[in-house]
Design a protein around this motif. Sequence first.
Motif, short mmCIF file in Angstrom:
data_model
loop_
_atom_site.label_atom_id
_atom_site.label_comp_id
_atom_site.label_asym_id
_atom_site.label_seq_id
_atom_site.Cartn_x
_atom_site.Cartn_y
_atom_site.Cartn_z
N VAL A 179 -2.78 9.09 14.13
CA VAL A 179 -1.74 8.17 14.29
C VAL A 179 -0.47 9.23 13.86
O VAL A 179 0.69 9.43 14.43
N ASN B 83 -6.45 9.57 10.08
CA ASN B 83 -5.99 8.35 10.63
C ASN B 83 -5.99 8.27 12.11
O ASN B 83 -4.86 7.92 12.78
N GLN C 203 0.78 8.75 2.14
CA GLN C 203 -0.34 8.69 3.19
C GLN C 203 0.03 7.53 3.96
O GLN C 203 -0.69 6.59 4.21
N ASP D 242 4.92 10.61 5.18
CA ASP D 242 6.18 10.90 4.68
C ASP D 242 5.82 11.22 3.24
O ASP D 242 4.70 11.32 2.91
N GLU D 243 7.01 11.97 2.83
CA GLU D 243 7.05 12.52 1.37
C GLU D 243 8.22 12.33 0.95
O GLU D 243 9.17 12.51 1.38
N SER D 244 8.49 12.05 -0.10
CA SER D 244 9.75 11.91 -0.98
C SER D 244 10.10 12.90 -1.79
O SER D 244 9.02 13.67 -2.48
N GLU E 6 0.66 -1.13 0.02
CA GLU E 6 0.03 0.10 0.09
C GLU E 6 0.94 1.32 0.00
O GLU E 6 0.40 2.29 0.22
N ASP E 7 2.21 1.00 -0.41
CA ASP E 7 2.74 2.34 -0.58
C ASP E 7 3.10 3.06 0.84
O ASP E 7 3.18 4.20 1.00
N ARG E 8 2.87 2.43 1.90
CA ARG E 8 3.16 2.84 3.12
C ARG E 8 4.11 2.36 4.12
O ARG E 8 3.89 2.65 5.26
N LEU E 9 5.13 1.93 3.75
CA LEU E 9 6.27 1.23 4.60
C LEU E 9 7.26 2.36 4.74
O LEU E 9 7.89 3.00 4.11
N SER E 10 7.33 2.66 6.09
CA SER E 10 8.42 3.70 6.64
C SER E 10 9.60 3.17 6.21
O SER E 10 10.07 2.07 6.18
#
Lengths: 717, 190
Positions: A359, A356, A612, A617-619, A22-26
């Motif tokens: 969190v 969310n 998200q 995070d954003e890159s 889900e593209d949400r791995l830190s």
Amino acid sequence: MTPRDLAKLSPELFEWLEALCEDRLSPADAQRLEQLVLCDTTARQAYLAYLDLHGTLHWNTAFGDDGANFEPAIAPRLASETSAETLAKRGHRRLLILAASVAVIAAFSFSIGRWFVPNNDSAPVAVKDEPKSNLSDAGIKNERGVAQDHEDESPQNKPLVLTDRPKSENIVAAAPIAGRDPKTPNPSDKLVANDPRSQRPFGNAVTRTAGSVQGIVAVINEHLAAGWKVQGVEPSPLADDAEWLRRIYLDVVGHIPPVEVAEKFLTDRDARKREKLLDSLLDDPAYVRNWTVIWTNLLIGRSDSRDVNRPALQKFLRENFAKNRPWNEMVAEFISAEGAFDQNGATNFLLAHLNNQAVPATAITAKIFLGQQIGCTQCHDHPFNDWKQDAFWSFNSFFQQTKVARVDRSDGTGKMKSQASALETKPVSGPAHFENRRGVALVAYPKFAGTAINEDAETNRRNELAKLMTAGDKPQVAEAFVNRMWDHFFGYGFTRPVDDMGPHNPPSHPELLDHLAREFVASGYDCKQLIRWVCLSHAYQRTSRFGKSNDQDNPETGASPLFSRVYVKGMTAEQLYDSLLLATGADNTPLATGDHDRRRHEWLQQFVHAFQTDENDESINFESSITQALLMMNSDLTQHALSMDRGTFLEKLTTSRDPEAEKIKRLCLATLTRYPTPKEQQALRRLVHEGTGSRTNAGWQDALWAYLNSSEFVLVH
Amino acid sequence: MSEPQSNEPVDDSGSLDQVPNAEFVQLFTKSQRRLFLFILTQVNNTTDAEEILQDTNVIIWSKFHQFQLGTSFFAWSGKIATYEILKYREKKRAGRLLFSDEFISRVAADAIEMSDELEKRREALSECLRLLKADDRELIQARYAPGENGLKVAERLGRPTNSVYQSIGRIRKVLFDCVTRRLTATARTT
């Protein structure tokens, strides 16, 4: 890979794989996942099989079960994103190749004319004989449906779709004098300051008074020197004035020094000129601008995707940095902010992260103000640091009363004009609820660093948290800020990452960090004082070059930094943009206007991608590559940067009556903040002469382009 | 990247020097999904994987004459894809790369070693999808509808994001375990 093999794997592995899908791995979890996958064959197979499953599901709904239904997917979406003109310029070669390959398939199974339907909007070419799905809340009945109403993000038509983003080869081709770049001078070309005066940049008087600037600087010097001695390292020599000037400008005010300032500073014979310059920079409006940019990026990110009022936050930061508001007060404002986002700019920090179940707000508050990474403790106890899962939710519980409200704004005529978001506190009592890894429901009451507060509805929890976080002789807030500042100026903080402090990750210089944090608190959280201490330390006066005597002090290799030199940093996107404008005079708008900030912000959007995730995070996909930056800047501006139009640097340079050697010196000073070496002088003279003739001044344009393209320009050294 | 003979008129006869023949086109078409999945395991993001596939395809088409019929098309195109992945990583380096080069090369090597098993798993997947509860199947289909992700599905359904992530994760894990079981079972019966 059998079920029994899988049962032996850590359940965390599947959590991480899920987050990855889900593209949400830190990044921190990605590192742990990598470790596990690298050292365990079964984990590696599970990784492959899981991603393969994810990809198969994705592929099959888009293209059908086995790829047999592949043809519709190659419908070219010609020139959908940019004008045909740009396409012709950049994508010409790719276009030919693709036209050829598409034509081949077309010849194979379809008539050719169908693929080249002129299509100027961004919708994919409609595929007539493919059933369209109706996307309803209940989900999709038709697996192979092509959703037409999600054209901007739908990947289904992409595999052979043309895009004409500039590719690296085009970028290289676009550089007018590729290959003629005068090389960044070799370290030995440049003499290190051996003027005896500059060995003692602040004059003679270093009296030690506790709490005074000199006293604290002396403590920094002693601590660092002790480390060098133990490690058998000789620090780098002092930086010459030019190197130091460029660095302090970029670090304190966010752009390179203007050529006039550089000329004046380099010829100034005052023994205390560095100290004086620092004082003037701290009072410069650009100081306020720079720190506003830095903290806006930290607090809400660069991306525009979140519902916040960026200008209002910036206004808040500008006002506070302008009056040098104590840092603890600013933190308290962010934590306890209430009201509409346009009236109280401080609300925007939490508004950006309350999604969310708060969190992200919990994790990010800890990360940027406390320098602690607790994101993963929402699901399980931290494997390395002190935070336990219930501590995360106890912290989260402070945000439980906080709600986002929408407020209508009218224009006075009674008509509703717009809506604003607002932070409100609702009288909520009781604990936060969470589940542990075994699915057991648990509760957590508001508690910070061991201190619990009343959990009734009347107690405003965020006000209490703001007090708890900023109380005491040396709260974590102070230590985190000192660490971040040190990192900003030296290129590395006392811990790596700078926002992952805790017993699991001891600092490189614990006593110094402790001392600075205490002094910072004693100074009344005075940000400018802290900058003075760091920037006047002997270590910060040193060159970023290093020799045999300290080549082991290289944190890039993983070694703990010794600060025997100042480490080289890449310019941030904002520094680069502003420095370019400053060096070339490409924009007549003064840097310190809202108009400039807005344009720079728009320019930046093309690099930023927001995730998200639990930490929002954003890159930033920004390579400090000047060519790319120039190409990506809106083209009028680029043209102007190298043009001879009135007011640009080149126009002023070429119309001046100075001798050529003088002009070359000025060109180098304006871009790299130093004088050219004899070799460079020679190379540039040739370049300038080659260019003259058919196109007058073309040589000067090439020379400026060459300097802007050098790696020396994009680094802070 | 060499220029193809693109200005030649394309004719249906498909002379081998000018345009790929039918067999090449068929191999190409059939390999697309495998290639996509091979790339995905190394870049972890479907959108990026599709873009890399697209770039890879451009090279495949420009070099079709270098491919020798009878050799493995997947091995040949996989090398091209690997190079494109490398280029992508170079470009992204200053931004954020989740995984190290070592990780990528290990994973790529294992992906090739495992490719038969993965192919079998893909076959088993459609059966496992059929076995899902109707609700679950609808949710997973909504999640994988073009352009979708967990977040958007949550917004559309008006459910808390975390709970949708959890549901989708649970279903994916169910599918994963189902596929694993089926493969173990077939291994035993054959």
